[in-house]
Motif scaffolding. Structure first.
Motif, PDB file in Angstrom:
ATOM      1  N   GLN A 115       0.855  -1.178   0.000  1.00  0.00           N
ATOM      2  CA  GLN A 115       0.000   0.000   0.000  1.00  0.00           C
ATOM      3  C   GLN A 115       0.889   1.224   0.000  1.00  0.00           C
ATOM      4  O   GLN A 115       2.015   1.183   0.479  1.00  0.00           O
ATOM      5  N   GLY A 116       0.359   2.325  -0.519  1.00  0.00           N
ATOM      6  CA  GLY A 116       1.129   3.552  -0.510  1.00  0.00           C
ATOM      7  C   GLY A 116       0.273   4.758  -0.800  1.00  0.00           C
ATOM      8  O   GLY A 116      -0.944   4.661  -0.972  1.00  0.00           O
ATOM      9  N   PHE A 117       0.938   5.888  -0.834  1.00  0.00           N
ATOM     10  CA  PHE A 117       0.285   7.148  -1.160  1.00  0.00           C
ATOM     11  C   PHE A 117       1.240   7.922  -2.031  1.00  0.00           C
ATOM     12  O   PHE A 117       2.360   8.208  -1.623  1.00  0.00           O
ATOM     13  N   SER A 118       0.840   8.213  -3.244  1.00  0.00           N
ATOM     14  CA  SER A 118       1.693   8.931  -4.171  1.00  0.00           C
ATOM     15  C   SER A 118       1.510  10.421  -3.980  1.00  0.00           C
ATOM     16  O   SER A 118       0.438  10.956  -4.198  1.00  0.00           O
ATOM     17  N   SER A 119       2.568  11.081  -3.539  1.00  0.00           N
ATOM     18  CA  SER A 119       2.513  12.534  -3.403  1.00  0.00           C
ATOM     19  C   SER A 119       3.734  13.168  -4.058  1.00  0.00           C
ATOM     20  O   SER A 119       4.070  14.296  -3.798  1.00  0.00           O
ATOM     21  N   GLN A 140     -10.299  -0.363  -9.583  1.00  0.00           N
ATOM     22  CA  GLN A 140      -9.358  -1.475  -9.670  1.00  0.00           C
ATOM     23  C   GLN A 140      -8.950  -1.697 -11.112  1.00  0.00           C
ATOM     24  O   GLN A 140      -9.761  -1.567 -12.026  1.00  0.00           O
ATOM     25  N   TYR A 141      -7.685  -2.048 -11.290  1.00  0.00           N
ATOM     26  CA  TYR A 141      -7.128  -2.308 -12.614  1.00  0.00           C
ATOM     27  C   TYR A 141      -6.360  -3.617 -12.554  1.00  0.00           C
ATOM     28  O   TYR A 141      -5.444  -3.777 -11.746  1.00  0.00           O
ATOM     29  N   ASP A 142      -6.749  -4.579 -13.407  1.00  0.00           N
ATOM     30  CA  ASP A 142      -6.025  -5.835 -13.506  1.00  0.00           C
ATOM     31  C   ASP A 142      -4.989  -5.685 -14.610  1.00  0.00           C
ATOM     32  O   ASP A 142      -5.325  -5.460 -15.775  1.00  0.00           O
ATOM     33  N   LEU A 143      -3.718  -5.819 -14.240  1.00  0.00           N
ATOM     34  CA  LEU A 143      -2.616  -5.608 -15.166  1.00  0.00           C
ATOM     35  C   LEU A 143      -1.870  -6.912 -15.407  1.00  0.00           C
ATOM     36  O   LEU A 143      -1.687  -7.713 -14.491  1.00  0.00           O
ATOM     37  N   TYR A 157      -3.034   4.274  -3.046  1.00  0.00           N
ATOM     38  CA  TYR A 157      -3.041   3.108  -3.923  1.00  0.00           C
ATOM     39  C   TYR A 157      -2.605   1.866  -3.158  1.00  0.00           C
ATOM     40  O   TYR A 157      -2.000   1.944  -2.093  1.00  0.00           O
ATOM     41  N   SER A 158      -2.950   0.727  -3.723  1.00  0.00           N
ATOM     42  CA  SER A 158      -2.455  -0.555  -3.235  1.00  0.00           C
ATOM     43  C   SER A 158      -2.391  -1.492  -4.420  1.00  0.00           C
ATOM     44  O   SER A 158      -3.016  -1.260  -5.447  1.00  0.00           O
TER      45      SER A 158
END
Length: 181
Positions: A115-119, A140-143, A157-158
């Motif tokens: 998990q994270g936070f993009s800043s 959600q995005y399946d990549l 995001y996670s």
């Protein structure tokens, strides 16, 4: 630039907290904070610990910016590991510490997640191998291998490796203008 400022800049360029540097170097967060603010001096032994943690020569902290070469190579053996050796998610820095970008190679075992936070600005994720489910807020995005996901800063995001093999990703982030020096 002072020695403390160079150490603080290197830590920030690598996206590390004082706690993470503390855990990797054995120096306390309060000492590191005072060092970055030029409130204390550092011994050669402790400077060596920081150089080893950041995977740089001790002379790196004393070089002027005029000594930089035009091109810089980071070979696989010289990559800085940003994760614990036995963690299910391995993260490696791909760029030298003075870069205006943050590029990381991430290797994740099946079922592992982060998990994270993009800043930091904008972020791009390119899946080199495996299958990953990214969650950005409520979406959600399946990549799969070959897919690229792009998102802007200030996003929680996670992601999870949803496949049965190691997933390998390349992430590239730009620095947010408020982070630039």
């Amino acid at each position: 630039m002072s020695l403390g400022q160079k150490i603080g800049r290197l830590r920030q360029e690598r996206g590390l907290t004082l706690q993470e540097v503390s855990e990797g170097s054995g120096l306390t967060p309060s000492f590191l904070s005072r060092l970055e603010r030029d409130k204390v001096n550092i011994s050669v032994a402790n400077l060596r610990k920081l150089a080893q943690f950041f995977s740089v020569q001790m002379t790196h902290f004393f070089e002027g910016e005029d000594n930089q070469q035009v091109g810089q190579i980071v070979r696989p053996a010289d990559r800085v590991r940003l994760s614990l050796d036995d963690a299910p998610v391995q993260v490696f820095s791909l760029l030298p510490p003075n870069s205006d970008l943050d590029a990381r190679l991430i290797e994740a075992y099946p079922g592992s997640s982060q998990q994270g936070f993009s800043s930091r600005g904008s972020q791009m994720v390119y899946v080199l191998a495996g299958n990953v489910r990214y969650t950005l807020g409520e979406e959600q995005y399946d990549l799969a291998a070959g897919d690229t996901l792009f998102f802007r800063d200030d996003t929680a995001y996670s992601w999870t490796n949803t496949g049965n093999s190691i997933a390998t990703m390349l992430t590239v982030s730009t620095l947010n203008p408020r982070d630039e020096r």
